[in-house]
Design an enzyme around this catalytic site. Structure first.
Site, PDB file in Angstrom:
ATOM      1  N   ASP A   1       6.065   2.648   7.303  1.00  9.33           N
ATOM      2  CA  ASP A   1       4.728   2.148   7.007  1.00  9.33           C
ATOM      3  C   ASP A   1       3.996   3.106   6.099  1.00  9.33           C
ATOM      4  O   ASP A   1       3.441   4.097   6.563  1.00  9.33           O
ATOM      5  CB  ASP A   1       3.981   1.981   8.342  1.00  9.33           C
ATOM      6  CG  ASP A   1       2.599   1.390   8.169  1.00  9.33           C
ATOM      7  OD1 ASP A   1       2.231   1.031   7.038  1.00  9.33           O
ATOM      8  OD2 ASP A   1       1.879   1.284   9.182  1.00  9.33           O
TER       9      ASP A   1
ATOM     10  N   GLU B   1      -5.153   1.589   2.682  1.00 14.56           N
ATOM     11  CA  GLU B   1      -4.992   0.380   3.500  1.00 14.56           C
ATOM     12  C   GLU B   1      -5.187   0.702   4.965  1.00 14.56           C
ATOM     13  O   GLU B   1      -5.759  -0.078   5.722  1.00 14.56           O
ATOM     14  CB  GLU B   1      -3.594  -0.220   3.267  1.00 14.56           C
ATOM     15  CG  GLU B   1      -3.363  -1.561   3.977  1.00 14.56           C
ATOM     16  CD  GLU B   1      -2.801  -1.450   5.390  1.00 14.56           C
ATOM     17  OE1 GLU B   1      -2.683  -2.498   6.053  1.00 14.56           O
ATOM     18  OE2 GLU B   1      -2.501  -0.335   5.858  1.00 14.56           O
ATOM     19  N   GLU B   2      -4.713   1.894   5.364  1.00 11.83           N
ATOM     20  CA  GLU B   2      -4.757   2.249   6.785  1.00 11.83           C
ATOM     21  C   GLU B   2      -6.184   2.344   7.325  1.00 11.83           C
ATOM     22  O   GLU B   2      -6.418   2.211   8.516  1.00 11.83           O
ATOM     23  CB  GLU B   2      -4.007   3.559   7.039  1.00 11.83           C
ATOM     24  CG  GLU B   2      -2.511   3.499   6.728  1.00 11.83           C
ATOM     25  CD  GLU B   2      -1.736   2.561   7.648  1.00 11.83           C
ATOM     26  OE1 GLU B   2      -2.352   1.873   8.471  1.00 11.83           O
ATOM     27  OE2 GLU B   2      -0.488   2.515   7.537  1.00 11.83           O
TER      28      GLU B   2
ATOM     29  N   HIS C   1       0.840  -1.200   0.000  1.00 17.80           N
ATOM     30  CA  HIS C   1       0.000   0.000   0.000  1.00 17.80           C
ATOM     31  C   HIS C   1       0.870   1.243   0.000  1.00 17.80           C
ATOM     32  O   HIS C   1       2.058   1.184   0.293  1.00 17.80           O
ATOM     33  CB  HIS C   1      -1.016  -0.022   1.136  1.00 17.80           C
ATOM     34  CG  HIS C   1      -0.517   0.249   2.519  1.00 17.80           C
ATOM     35  ND1 HIS C   1      -0.536   1.512   3.080  1.00 17.80           N
ATOM     36  CD2 HIS C   1      -0.031  -0.558   3.469  1.00 17.80           C
ATOM     37  CE1 HIS C   1      -0.089   1.451   4.322  1.00 17.80           C
ATOM     38  NE2 HIS C   1       0.235   0.209   4.593  1.00 17.80           N
TER      39      HIS C   1
ATOM     40  N   HIS D   1       2.714   4.457  13.186  1.00 14.68           N
ATOM     41  CA  HIS D   1       1.529   5.328  13.042  1.00 14.68           C
ATOM     42  C   HIS D   1       1.665   6.685  13.734  1.00 14.68           C
ATOM     43  O   HIS D   1       0.667   7.318  14.054  1.00 14.68           O
ATOM     44  CB  HIS D   1       0.260   4.613  13.539  1.00 14.68           C
ATOM     45  CG  HIS D   1      -0.194   3.514  12.615  1.00 14.68           C
ATOM     46  ND1 HIS D   1      -1.410   2.882  12.762  1.00 14.68           N
ATOM     47  CD2 HIS D   1       0.407   2.931  11.547  1.00 14.68           C
ATOM     48  CE1 HIS D   1      -1.534   1.953  11.812  1.00 14.68           C
ATOM     49  NE2 HIS D   1      -0.446   1.970  11.069  1.00 14.68           N
TER      50      HIS D   1
ATOM     51  N   ASP E   1       4.379  -4.785   3.303  1.00 12.65           N
ATOM     52  CA  ASP E   1       3.807  -3.545   3.825  1.00 12.65           C
ATOM     53  C   ASP E   1       4.955  -2.715   4.397  1.00 12.65           C
ATOM     54  O   ASP E   1       5.626  -1.986   3.675  1.00 12.65           O
ATOM     55  CB  ASP E   1       2.734  -3.918   4.863  1.00 12.65           C
ATOM     56  CG  ASP E   1       1.928  -2.745   5.381  1.00 12.65           C
ATOM     57  OD1 ASP E   1       2.461  -1.630   5.419  1.00 12.65           O
ATOM     58  OD2 ASP E   1       0.755  -2.932   5.766  1.00 12.65           O
TER      59      ASP E   1
END
Ligand SMILES: *[C@@H]1O[C@H](CO)[C@@H](O)[C@H](O)[C@H]1NC(C)=O
Ligand SMILES: *[C@@H]1O[C@H](CO)[C@@H](O)[C@H](O)[C@H]1NC(C)=O
Ligand SMILES: *[C@@H]1O[C@H](CO)[C@@H](O)[C@H](O)[C@H]1NC(C)=O
Ligand SMILES: *[C@@H]1O[C@H](CO)[C@@H](O)[C@H](O)[C@H]1NC(C)=O
Ligand SMILES: *[C@@H]1O[C@H](CO)[C@@H](O)[C@H](O)[C@H]1NC(C)=O
Ligand SMILES: *[C@@H]1O[C@H](CO)[C@@H](O)[C@H](O)[C@H]1NC(C)=O
Ligand SMILES: *[C@@H]1O[C@H](CO)[C@@H](O)[C@H](O)[C@H]1NC(C)=O
Length: 715
Positions: free
Chosen positions: A370, A407-408, A360, A520, A436
């Site tokens: 990420d 995707e998140e 993604h 994140h 990922d």
């Protein structure tokens, strides 16, 4: 066994390798060589487009070697830097730059490129606050910004939980540890009832973010504050706050089971099917620092001893109160356009068989780990394949690069695409290879469906270990005992989920390092990558190497390296664990018989593959036989799908690997049986056993379907 692999000299990755690989014959020679092959093929085989099957001259060692020697940490680092200049949350304007970047990269390589758009429901914050009323009447307005980032740098989205409802809750706080059922049971023993309270939870391993909120909601909590501890204070990034989705299920909530295309059917936001995807109580993520301020002010009993796993909660009290918190969250759920970007390398002999590699592109913030460490690796594989193509190579099967969006928010981009292409994927997708967060730190980790274990292991033998001179990743894997720890894909935490759990496509997921502390947060930046995770980008090179080699094998081997004996062995192990858990209360005979059938079919397929590999002729019959065997190897995984899906979560069709509704289940496979076991505790003994037995029969029939697909014969 997998196809014999020719021994390779380990390639060195240097900056100069960006230039055309020197080991390749000059393009002209290759061209003439291929021309001759084609002409010969045409006259001797009548089917030039299906020939060349057993002459692995170009497809094996030389191809793999050339691919490996064209690696470049410099190009990868450039891609990562370019992709992470700005935050690029899905559905926002800055995300268009990354879409354009990936697209133009593919186009510049002359790859066949296209994008696919969807309209899907995403969720963004507008306002959040946390007012803490201490028992001494002082009030603190906690700053929700991440320390060191100022008050929300305008381009980074403030920490929030996507799809949290807007709302305000003012109540006493209870600390609920990881928010598991067992944590609430312990609180109950202490006489603590969270009904009407706000709960403060730390994020653990057993429960997802959404899981913590669901359980809290079921206990009558009014809202949830969730923090993540771990290494965050150490790496000098205290104050990071973990964003994330709290949606249940995956894919666009307005188009469950079908694709959210422009002008297509969408459910109403108030539709009960849509509403059940969202929590009913508001929640916010919290920094460890803020969590400690609240935790330190709670009264009530001391935390139960078993909560003291990491040491530091010792001496804390659980509440409720006397501290009161006013949690306020305002956000909007909004239909936004998302885009998947694709590059396609058409297969020469079998264009209608697909090997898909995906990652993604959207990120909560800058996304250096990420997911763009994976994107950078993906783009580099594209660069290297394009260079192979310029030297005259074309894969046997079609290779598809997928760059997923959103995707998140819950694997939205990949799920919509899988739903839209379900029939073609079911008939033609050979494998899906996901990466990922490619690089999070040291150590190689992999998860896979078991028929791919052997190929994965063989491939790690060819790639240099980035951290230890003169060894391969395989050597390090063996040294750290991780080799026999290839995990399975029951989790719903990246884009392999729709491919495997909805469409039954054999899948792999890989990464370097795990549990990175800036997950994140606004600190997941290029700087963090070069300071902490991969200063010289050699781990990126390693991931790209394994990933690219896997794809080359699956796209080019005349016979697919799928080993179903591994699958049968793994199922046997699953069965043993289940048997111990059921402790003789229920017969496992149906499962035993089905697994034995699969093992027998797998053995036959192995024998057949061996004979075909040794075959010297490349006539039509041989080619068709190989294709038929490959189809059976590809389709066997689809046997594990059940059109009725899992009870209560029908979208999940795979009965061997998928999420169990009961997160406390220790199984990690056979999700339907896991659910039946936990439900049976609420039923009479007789009904409970009947339920488990039924789910066991369903799994047994699924395994029989796989065996029968592998045999390819009707009864
Ligand atoms: C593709 O090529 C164009 C023209 O040279 C260039 O402007 C653009 O930056 C390139 N894209 C990427 C992603 O490198
Ligand atoms: C009130 O209590 C909080 C938490 O214990 C403490 O941080 C704060 O300094 C106290 N305020 C006053 C005015 O005593
Ligand atoms: C709390 O702080 C935020 C951000 O600094 C501010 O917008 C808000 O008005 C404050 N709320 C109160 C009640 O002081
Ligand atoms: C907690 O309190 C609520 C509301 O008073 C009540 O309905 C519920 O049964 C209580 N739960 C337990 C476990 O006592
Ligand atoms: C909590 O854990 C720490 C470290 O694991 C240990 O030193 C301490 O004694 C434990 N406290 C209790 C009450 O068990
Ligand atoms: C909670 O805070 C919000 C936002 O600051 C405010 O509008 C609301 O009135 C407060 N609620 C209570 C019960 O204090
Ligand atoms: C690439 O790797 C070499 C050797 O490890 C190193 O000297 C160089 O700095 C790396 N390049 C980048 C951009 O990290």
């Amino acid at each position: 066994m997998a196809q014999p692999f020719t021994k390779l000299t380990t390639a060195t990755a240097t900056a100069t390798a960006i230039a055309a690989p020197s080991k390749l014959p000059p393009p002209l020679v290759t061209f003439v060589f291929l021309l001759v092959l084609c002409i010969l093929g045409f006259y001797t085989l009548h089917h030039p487009h299906l020939s060349n099957s057993t002459s692995p001259s170009f497809t094996t060692s030389k191809l793999l070697d050339t691919f490996l020697s064209s690696s470049s940490n410099n190009t990868i680092s450039t891609y990562l830097r370019d992709l992470t200049l700005h935050p690029h949350l899905a559905g926002t304007k800055p995300s268009l730059d990354t879409i354009q970047y990936v697209k133009s990269h593919f186009e510049n390589l002359s790859l066949d490129t296209h994008t696919v758009k969807y309209k899907t429901l995403l969720s963004y914050p507008s306002h959040a606050s946390l007012l803490v009323h201490f028992s001494n009447d002082s009030v603190t307005n906690l700053s929700l910004a991440e320390k060191g980032t100022g008050v929300f740098p305008s381009d980074v989205v403030q920490p929030y939980h996507a799809y949290s409802p807007s709302g305000s809750a003012h109540a006493k706080v209870v600390f609920v540890n990881y928010g598991r059922e067992e944590d609430y049971r312990a609180l109950e023993v202490m006489g603590v009832n969270v009904s009407g309270c706000l709960v403060l939870a730390r994020k653990g391993e057993s429960l997802s973010r959404g899981g913590v909120i669901s359980v809290a909601e079921s206990k009558g909590a009014l809202g949830v504050l969730l923090y993540t501890e771990g290494d965050r204070l150490r790496d000098g990034v205290g104050g990071g706050v973990e964003r994330g989705t709290v949606m249940r299920g995956i894919g666009d909530p307005l188009t469950p089971g079908w694709a959210g295309v422009e002008g297509g059917e969408t459910l109403d936001l108030e539709d009960s099917q849509v509403l059940k995807r969202f929590p009913k109580i508001p929640s916010l993520p919290l920094s460890l620092e803020n969590a400690l301020i609240i935790l330190g002010s709670l009264g009530g009993g001391f935390v139960p001893q078993f909560w003291n796993d990491s040491g530091w909660v010792n001496g804390l009290r659980v509440g409720p109160g006397p501290t009161m918190v006013n949690l306020t969250y305002q956000g909007e759920k909004k239909v936004a356009t998302i885009q998947n970007v694709f590059a396609v390398i058409k297969g020469l002999q079998e264009p209608d068989r697909y090997v898909i590699l995906g990652n993604h592109r959207d990120a909560w913030t800058y996304g250096a780990v990420d997911p763009n460490s994976g994107t950078a690796a993906l783009l580099d594989i594209a660069r290297r394949y394009a260079s192979l193509m310029r030297s005259g190579w074309s894969p046997r099967r079609t290779i598809i690069f997928g760059s997923w969006d959103a995707e998140e928010f819950g694997m939205v981009g990949s799920t919509e695409w899988v739903e839209q292409n379900l029939v073609n994927l079911g008939a033609k997708a050979v494998a899906y290879l996901n990466v990922d967060c490619a690089v999070q730190g040291p150590g190689f980790f992999a998860r896979a469906t078991p028929q791919l274990d052997n190929l994965l292991i063989e491939v790690t033998k060819m790639v240099k270990d980035p951290d230890s001179r003169g060894t391969t990743i395989y050597d390090q894997w063996v040294a750290t005992n991780e080799l026999h720890n290839i995990q399975r894909l029951s989790g719903v935490d990246s884009d392999f989920a729709p491919f495997l759990q909805h469409a039954g496509v054999p899948s792999v997921d890989m990464y370097y390092g795990r549990d990175f502390p800036v997950y994140h947060t606004a600190f997941d930046s290029y700087e963090w990558m070069i300071n902490h995770a991969d200063p010289s980008f050699q781990r990126h090179v390693a991931v790209a190497g394994i990933w690219g080699l896997l794809v080359l094998h699956l796209a080019d081997d005349s016979i697919l390296s799928f080993n179903y004996l591994s699958y049968a062995d793994q199922l046997k192990e699953h069965e043993e664990i289940l048997s111990k858990m059921l402790d003789g209360s229920i017969s496992l005979d149906p499962l035993t018989t089905a697994i034995r059938e699969l093992a027998a079919a797998a053995k036959e397929a192995e024998d057949e593959a061996k004979i075909l590999r040794e075959l010297k002729t490349t006539g039509d019959t041989a080619v068709l036989k190989m294709r038929a065997l490959n189809d059976r190897l590809m389709l066997a995984e689809r046997g594990f799908l059940d059109s009725d899906g899992l009870q209560g979560r029908q979208w999940f069709k795979h009965l061997v690997y998928g999420p169990s509704a009961d997160y406390e289940s220790k199984l990690g496979f056979f999700p339907g049986i896991a659910d039946a076991i936990s439900q049976s505790t609420k039923l009479s003994r007789r009904d409970g056993q009947a339920l488990i037995q039924h789910e066991m029969w369903r799994v047994a029939r699924a395994i029989q379907r796989a065996a029968s697909a592998l045999r390819g014969e009707l009864t």
